[in-house]
Scaffold this motif. Structure first.
Motif, mmCIF file in Angstrom:
data_model
loop_
_atom_site.group_PDB
_atom_site.id
_atom_site.type_symbol
_atom_site.label_atom_id
_atom_site.label_comp_id
_atom_site.label_asym_id
_atom_site.label_seq_id
_atom_site.Cartn_x
_atom_site.Cartn_y
_atom_site.Cartn_z
ATOM 1 N N GLY A 1 0.810 -1.211 0.000
ATOM 2 C CA GLY A 1 0.000 0.000 0.000
ATOM 3 C C GLY A 1 0.843 1.260 0.000
ATOM 4 N N ARG A 2 0.186 2.364 0.313
ATOM 5 C CA ARG A 2 0.843 3.670 0.350
ATOM 6 C C ARG A 2 0.701 4.240 1.752
ATOM 7 N NH1 ARG A 2 -1.355 8.109 -3.722
ATOM 8 N NH2 ARG A 2 -3.170 7.917 -2.347
ATOM 9 N N LEU A 3 1.796 4.759 2.284
ATOM 10 C CA LEU A 3 1.772 5.342 3.617
ATOM 11 C C LEU A 3 1.254 6.770 3.562
ATOM 12 C CD1 LEU A 3 5.197 4.051 5.028
ATOM 13 C CD2 LEU A 3 2.939 3.025 5.228
ATOM 14 N N PRO A 4 0.612 7.246 4.633
ATOM 15 C CA PRO A 4 0.024 8.595 4.613
ATOM 16 C C PRO A 4 1.038 9.721 4.763
ATOM 17 C CG PRO A 4 -0.341 7.562 6.742
ATOM 18 C CD PRO A 4 0.289 6.518 5.867
ATOM 19 N N ILE A 5 2.340 9.409 4.770
ATOM 20 C CA ILE A 5 3.339 10.457 4.977
ATOM 21 C C ILE A 5 3.547 11.317 3.734
ATOM 22 C CG2 ILE A 5 4.542 9.174 6.777
ATOM 23 C CD1 ILE A 5 6.545 8.245 4.703
ATOM 24 N N ALA A 6 3.218 10.793 2.544
ATOM 25 C CA ALA A 6 3.385 11.550 1.301
ATOM 26 C C ALA A 6 2.615 10.849 0.196
ATOM 27 C CB ALA A 6 4.865 11.664 0.929
ATOM 28 N N PRO A 7 2.209 11.585 -0.868
ATOM 29 C CA PRO A 7 1.448 10.950 -1.950
ATOM 30 C C PRO A 7 2.214 9.860 -2.677
ATOM 31 C CG PRO A 7 1.250 13.349 -2.040
ATOM 32 C CD PRO A 7 2.310 13.049 -1.024
ATOM 33 N N ASP A 8 3.551 9.937 -2.688
ATOM 34 C CA ASP A 8 4.342 8.944 -3.421
ATOM 35 C C ASP A 8 5.032 7.953 -2.495
ATOM 36 O OD1 ASP A 8 6.065 10.755 -2.298
ATOM 37 O OD2 ASP A 8 7.440 10.826 -4.018
ATOM 38 N N ALA A 9 4.562 7.828 -1.255
ATOM 39 C CA ALA A 9 5.212 6.944 -0.278
ATOM 40 C C ALA A 9 4.647 5.537 -0.391
ATOM 41 C CB ALA A 9 5.035 7.492 1.132
ATOM 42 N N PHE A 10 5.104 4.799 -1.401
ATOM 43 C CA PHE A 10 4.628 3.439 -1.626
ATOM 44 C C PHE A 10 5.535 2.438 -0.910
ATOM 45 C CE2 PHE A 10 2.846 5.834 -5.147
ATOM 46 C CZ PHE A 10 1.541 5.369 -5.172
ATOM 47 N N VAL A 11 4.920 1.504 -0.204
ATOM 48 C CA VAL A 11 5.667 0.522 0.581
ATOM 49 C C VAL A 11 6.457 -0.397 -0.346
ATOM 50 C CG1 VAL A 11 5.451 -1.391 2.225
ATOM 51 C CG2 VAL A 11 3.955 0.605 2.426
ATOM 52 N N ALA A 12 7.694 -0.719 0.058
ATOM 53 C CA ALA A 12 8.567 -1.559 -0.745
ATOM 54 C C ALA A 12 8.114 -3.019 -0.719
ATOM 55 C CB ALA A 12 10.006 -1.446 -0.234
ATOM 56 N N THR A 13 8.731 -3.828 -1.560
ATOM 57 C CA THR A 13 8.362 -5.242 -1.635
ATOM 58 C C THR A 13 8.629 -5.968 -0.319
ATOM 59 O OG1 THR A 13 8.850 -5.252 -3.993
ATOM 60 C CG2 THR A 13 8.760 -7.386 -2.891
ATOM 61 N N SER A 14 9.771 -5.691 0.300
ATOM 62 C CA SER A 14 10.076 -6.300 1.585
ATOM 63 C C SER A 14 9.254 -5.645 2.684
ATOM 64 C CB SER A 14 11.569 -6.151 1.904
ATOM 65 O OG SER A 14 11.838 -6.571 3.234
#
Length: 440
Positions: free
Chosen positions: A285-298
């Motif tokens: 998913g995406r973290l709420p810290i920034a619009p482009d903060a997508f969680v890595a595979t690990s």
């Protein structure tokens, strides 16, 4: 058929007190073939409970088509927990967060006409009702309260981090979800993770966090004196984000200290995660810290058990304190939060001079009494942990005027048992070592 009750000290099964020492394993992020090994590693680390989120998107990828087979076999995962002699905290949500895309909600919900997510909206509640019923059909006979052999499911979590400030809406939404759980046959206690935001009657208020644990749990005991204190989301680390530097893991000494603060506050904990696993496909998913903060595979998150199933540097300290917590559960479950004394805050800066200004390691002692014995937690100055505390020995003054030397051994925290009932005929008067378990 067992019954689960609770009071301001702990949960009880048929009147017998238990103490939850839990860690999260996300079965959806681990191949089915590795489930048993990960659960066994958790038990070897001293845990007695596994918590797991149930990702709605994994089990209903298309509307009306449920999948509980293969790597989605929730029932098999819960049965493995039972086979290893552990309890289970089930988190069906429907929103579970946990770094999953849309918090675990399936994307097809967004195409349903007039839908609004995570609120008292008829189309959303109707879909959530079908999902909760499908989950319950898989595991309702695996509850501690189920007739016959039963199973390991001890608690069910309703939603996650629902921090809306609308009381009436909470009753309409969270209350409906709670009703769905009961009507589907899930009878164990329901918990939440809203940090004292809106909840509904009969839910147990749990806490989330990773620091300031002693103060937070003392406040929780004051606000909810009739409920046990459970840190349902004790964060062992944070997920990495694509395009950003990797997060620095929490040092083992700091992790040990924070877990000791939970116990000193009369609290139980759930390591989140104990083993994170891998975000397969496009599930991150995406973290709420920034619009482009997508969680890595690990999704390692600095967990005690690494992404590949190997012990991380934090594993040994988790094993040290978790083995103590689970093996001395009777002592911890009978501690009295009303008798906690006034102490300096463990994180406060303390004067650290002796004689003519020679530096020493300042300490804070938190003594917690109970009917089955008492525990003194000794905290060194966190800034000196691993440095100045390596050779520090603290002399505790006992009620009879004698002194008890307590070595901190470079970890920054120690716990000492006093007047502890080990068996019906055996009592431990005192121990200046950080005991792990009883033997013999």
């Amino acid at each position: 058929m067992a019954s689960i009750t609770y009071d301001g000290q702990s949960f009880m099964i048929d009147g017998r007190r238990i103490w939850i020492v839990a860690g999260a394993i996300h079965y959806a992020r681990v191949p089915r073939a590795a489930w048993a090994q990960r659960i066994q590693a958790a038990r070897a680390a001293g845990l007695n409970t596994i918590s797991t989120p149930v990702f709605w998107a994994r089990h209903e990828p298309r509307q009306g088509q449920f999948d509980f087979t293969g790597d989605n076999d929730l029932r098999h995962f819960v049965q493995l927990i039972h086979q290893h002699g552990m309890y289970c905290i089930l988190r069906p949500g429907p929103y579970v967060d946990s770094g999953w895309d849309l918090g675990g909600l399936p994307s097809w919900l967004l195409s349903v006409p007039n839908i609004r997510l995570r609120t008292a909206n008829a189309p959303f509640l109707e879909a959530a009702s079908r999902y909760i019923t499908a989950v319950a059909q898989q595991v309702r006979d695996l509850q501690v309260t189920s007739p016959g052999e039963g199973g390991p499911i001890l608690l069910v979590q309703n939603e996650h981090a629902w921090t809306c400030g609308h009381d009436e809406l909470a009753v309409q939404y969270l209350g409906e979800l709670s009703r769905y759980y009961r009507e589907s046959g899930l009878t164990v206690p329901i918990i939440n993770a809203n940090d004292l935001w809106q909840g509904v009657e009969s839910e147990i208020e749990c806490w989330s966090g990773e620091a300031n644990m002693l103060a937070d749990l003392r406040q929780l005991a004051a606000v909810r004196p009739d409920q046990p204190r459970l840190v349902i989301d004790f964060r062992t680390g944070h997920p990495d984000v694509w395009g950003r530097p990797a997060n620095k893991p929490v040092s083992p000494s700091s992790l040990l200290r924070r877990l000791a603060e939970v116990l000193a506050g009369g609290g139980q904990y759930n390591l989140s995660p104990f083993h994170g696993g891998t975000n397969f496909g496009f599930s991150a998913g995406r973290l709420p810290i920034a619009p482009d903060a997508f969680v890595a595979t690990s999704f390692d998150c600095g967990a005690p058990l690494s992404e590949t199933g190997q012990p991380s540097p934090a594993y040994d300290v988790v094993k040290r304190i978790s083995t103590f917590a689970s093996r001395f559960a009777r002592v911890l479950a009978n501690l009295d939060p009303k008798r906690h004394g006034v102490v300096p805050h463990p994180a406060s800066p303390l004067a650290a001079t002796t004689g003519k200004g020679a530096a020493s390691a300042p300490v804070v002692v938190v003594h917690v009494p109970g009917s089955q014995g008492s525990i003194a937690f000794v905290f060194a100055d966190e800034a000196a942990t691993g440095r100045g505390s390596a050779g520090t020995t603290v002399n505790l003054l006992l009620p009879d005027g004698s002194t008890l030397p307590v070595p901190l051994a470079g970890l920054g925290v120690a716990w000492c048992l006093f007047d502890t009932r080990l068996t019906g005929r055996t009592t431990l008067d005192f121990c200046n070592l950080s005991a792990f378990a009883t033997v013999g």
